[in-house]
Scaffold this motif. Structure first.
Motif, short mmCIF file in Angstrom:
data_model
loop_
_atom_site.label_atom_id
_atom_site.label_comp_id
_atom_site.label_asym_id
_atom_site.label_seq_id
_atom_site.Cartn_x
_atom_site.Cartn_y
_atom_site.Cartn_z
N ILE A 259 16.55 82.69 -40.51
CA ILE A 259 15.02 82.01 -40.94
C ILE A 259 14.82 80.91 -40.30
O ILE A 259 15.57 79.88 -40.36
CB ILE A 259 14.74 82.48 -42.47
CG1 ILE A 259 15.28 83.58 -42.21
CG2 ILE A 259 14.03 81.72 -42.56
CD1 ILE A 259 15.37 83.83 -44.50
N VAL A 260 13.87 80.91 -39.08
CA VAL A 260 13.02 79.28 -38.84
C VAL A 260 12.04 78.65 -39.29
O VAL A 260 11.09 79.41 -39.19
CB VAL A 260 13.11 79.90 -37.09
CG1 VAL A 260 12.95 78.75 -36.69
CG2 VAL A 260 14.29 80.28 -36.80
N TYR A 261 12.45 77.67 -39.84
CA TYR A 261 11.05 77.12 -40.30
C TYR A 261 9.86 76.52 -39.19
O TYR A 261 10.88 75.98 -38.19
CB TYR A 261 11.67 76.33 -41.38
CG TYR A 261 11.61 76.09 -42.52
CD1 TYR A 261 12.75 76.84 -42.68
CD2 TYR A 261 10.85 75.93 -43.50
CE1 TYR A 261 13.39 77.31 -44.40
CE2 TYR A 261 11.09 76.27 -45.31
CZ TYR A 261 12.26 76.98 -45.06
OH TYR A 261 12.51 77.38 -46.70
N THR A 262 8.69 77.14 -39.27
CA THR A 262 8.07 77.21 -38.11
C THR A 262 6.98 76.48 -38.75
O THR A 262 6.40 76.46 -39.37
CB THR A 262 7.79 78.77 -37.72
OG1 THR A 262 8.31 79.28 -36.85
CG2 THR A 262 6.87 78.64 -36.40
N PRO A 263 6.59 75.38 -37.78
CA PRO A 263 6.59 75.26 -36.18
C PRO A 263 8.07 74.85 -35.68
O PRO A 263 8.78 73.74 -37.27
CB PRO A 263 5.81 74.13 -35.90
CG PRO A 263 4.72 74.83 -37.07
CD PRO A 263 4.75 74.49 -37.80
N TYR A 264 9.15 75.04 -35.21
CA TYR A 264 9.89 74.77 -34.64
C TYR A 264 10.17 74.55 -33.46
O TYR A 264 9.56 74.17 -32.71
CB TYR A 264 11.26 75.95 -35.09
CG TYR A 264 10.82 77.00 -34.37
CD1 TYR A 264 10.93 76.62 -32.65
CD2 TYR A 264 10.00 78.37 -34.80
CE1 TYR A 264 10.58 77.95 -31.61
CE2 TYR A 264 9.29 79.46 -33.45
CZ TYR A 264 9.63 78.58 -32.31
OH TYR A 264 8.84 80.09 -31.62
N TRP A 265 11.25 73.06 -33.01
CA TRP A 265 12.20 72.90 -32.22
C TRP A 265 12.31 74.00 -30.96
O TRP A 265 13.20 74.61 -31.51
CB TRP A 265 13.31 71.96 -32.12
CG TRP A 265 13.78 71.11 -30.54
CD1 TRP A 265 12.93 70.95 -30.03
CD2 TRP A 265 14.94 71.42 -30.57
NE1 TRP A 265 13.64 70.34 -29.16
CE2 TRP A 265 14.76 70.77 -29.25
CE3 TRP A 265 15.99 71.89 -31.03
CZ2 TRP A 265 16.16 70.90 -28.56
CZ3 TRP A 265 17.41 71.67 -30.03
CH2 TRP A 265 17.12 71.09 -29.14
N VAL A 266 11.63 73.51 -30.07
CA VAL A 266 12.11 74.98 -28.96
C VAL A 266 13.23 75.42 -28.51
O VAL A 266 13.26 77.26 -28.52
CB VAL A 266 11.60 74.24 -28.15
CG1 VAL A 266 10.54 74.68 -27.30
CG2 VAL A 266 12.52 73.41 -27.36
N SER A 267 14.02 75.02 -28.51
CA SER A 267 15.87 75.77 -28.27
C SER A 267 16.22 76.52 -29.45
O SER A 267 17.40 77.09 -29.28
CB SER A 267 16.60 74.65 -27.94
OG SER A 267 15.94 73.91 -27.06
N TYR A 268 15.85 76.05 -30.74
CA TYR A 268 16.57 77.19 -31.59
C TYR A 268 16.57 78.73 -31.26
O TYR A 268 16.95 79.42 -31.49
CB TYR A 268 15.56 77.06 -32.94
CG TYR A 268 15.46 75.40 -34.00
CD1 TYR A 268 17.07 74.59 -33.52
CD2 TYR A 268 14.63 74.66 -34.71
CE1 TYR A 268 16.65 73.98 -33.91
CE2 TYR A 268 14.86 74.38 -35.29
CZ TYR A 268 15.62 72.80 -35.24
OH TYR A 268 15.66 71.92 -35.43
#
Ligand code: GLU
Length: 399
Positions: free
Chosen positions: A121-130
């Motif tokens: 699960i990626v908190y968005t906005p996220y850092w590009v490379s995740y």
């Protein structure tokens, strides 16, 4: 001879931050003057005493061989001391793995934890490379999105709704790249209360902007009650100590995860550069004064840029609480034209501003929010003023 790259690399997205920085460099080489606000990189030099630490290590002549894969013991101990001093976290050196930047630290963790099909699960906005790294590790990113109205912070309810039987980990940065959002202890406690029902889910807490936090307290997720054994704290030296080129990052994690990262790193890079590690050791064990001074400078610029951005019609801006980015919503300009070019999305606006205002930014699409652009204010006040005046002028011609 066939020139087919592996599917893995052929389908891999290029890093948008680095690509935009390369584009700005290309323009500069052609003699076109560009103000570069794309790359998140301190415009300060590495503090003198840290440079001296590295020079001293060279002169001593003791650091020319392979370092231990997970980093020199005294550096790992210094990291433990720092974690106790700043973050109230008690680790021992076996929990620490020093890598070539926080970026490699995060990649090590994904490769150590994910099996094909595992969800993150990626908190968005996220850092590009995740997302690129999750794909490389054959995992699947699942996005939960915060909006400008709630300071770009996805809520604990959103977290709960996104969890499935396949969720293996969650990842966020706080302070956040690209939005500058900072999670408070209350935010983290709400997340933790959701996670308590799912002991098999790990938390990757990216704290690389820890020292550029304008709130009263930088909270480490691992310090929340019951969360330490399932949290991997990622940090490094690039941002707080202006050491981007030295490439030193680290994790603090349960020892079995640290062992996995160590194994991974042992096969891929052997270890982090010995002299960079000595510089990092100096950074942690000597004067933090320059780090605090840089933060003060960013804080001053934040106020200035906020005012200038707020003065541009149509932009929606929040006040970032940390890091050195603004992430304005530029969607009011979609569909507008200068008579020759019509702007349909943030990526087009980003390129349009590069061509017409000679200012490089990064499209929000790369960070999971196609309505926004990212602007780094790790630049001189003079450049920031000039850049924002040019942006305002160019946008005023779009109707
Ligand atoms: N983390 C910085 C950024 O977001 C540096 C470039 C990168 O590694 O992506 O701009």
């Amino acid at each position: 001879m066939s020139q087919n790259l592996s599917n893995r690399i052929a389908t891999l997205a290029e890093s948008a931050t680095l690509a935009m920085a390369a584009k700005a460099r290309e323009y500069k080489q052609k003699g076109i003057e560009i103000i570069s606000l794309s790359l998140g990189e301190p415009d300060f030099k590495t503090p003198k005493h840290i440079q001296e630490g590295a020079k001293h290590a060279i002169d001593e002549g003791k650091y020319f061989s392979y370092p231990p894969v997970n980093g020199y013991l005294d550096l790992r101990q210094a990291i433990c001391n720092k974690l106790e001093r700043d973050n109230h976290l008690k680790y021992s050196p076996e929990n620490i793995v020093v890598s070539n930047g926080a970026k490699q630290s995060i990649a090590n963790v994904f490769f150590s934890l994910l099996n094909p099909g595992d969800e993150v699960i990626v908190y968005t906005p996220y850092w590009v490379s995740y997302t690129a790294m999750i794909h490389l590790a054959e995992g699947k990113p699942v996005f939960i999105k915060g909006s400008l109205e709630n300071d770009f912070k996805a809520t604990a309810d959103q977290l709960k709704d996104a969890i499935t039987g396949k969720t293996r980990a969650i990842i966020f940065s706080s302070p956040c790249n690209p939005t500058g959002a900072v999670f408070t202890r209350e935010d983290f406690e709400a997340m933790a209360s959701v996670l308590k029902a799912y002991p098999e889910i790990f938390v990757i807490a990216d704290e690389i902007y820890e020292y550029i936090n304008y709130t009263d307290e930088h909270v480490s997720f691992a310090s929340v009650d019951g969360m330490m054994d399932r949290t991997i704290t990622v940090n490094g030296f690039a941002k707080g100590f202006a050491m981007t080129g030295w490439r030193v990052g680290y994790i603090a994690a349960p020892s079995w995860i640290a062992k996995g990262c160590n194994k991974m790193q042992g096969q891929i890079t052997s270890a982090n550069c010995s002299i960079s590690q000595r510089a990092a050791y100096t950074a942690l064990t000597e004067d933090l004064g320059p780090t605090y001074k840089m933060k003060e400078a960013y804080l001053k610029r934040r106020a200035m840029v906020y005012e200038l951005l707020s003065d541009i019609p149509g932009l929606k801006v929040n006040m970032p609480k940390g890091a050195f980015y603004f992430f304005p919503d530029v969607s009011a300009y979609f569909g507008k034209s200068d008579g020759n070019n019509t702007i349909d999305n943030a990526s087009e606006l980003c390129l349009y501003l590069l061509d017409h205002a000679r200012v490089s930014l990064v499209t929000g699409e790369a960070f999971g929010d196609p309505n926004c652009l990212r602007l780094s204010y790790a630049a001189s006040e003079e450049d920031l003023r000039e850049a924002l005046s040019r942006i305002k002028e160019v946008l005023s011609k779009l109707n």
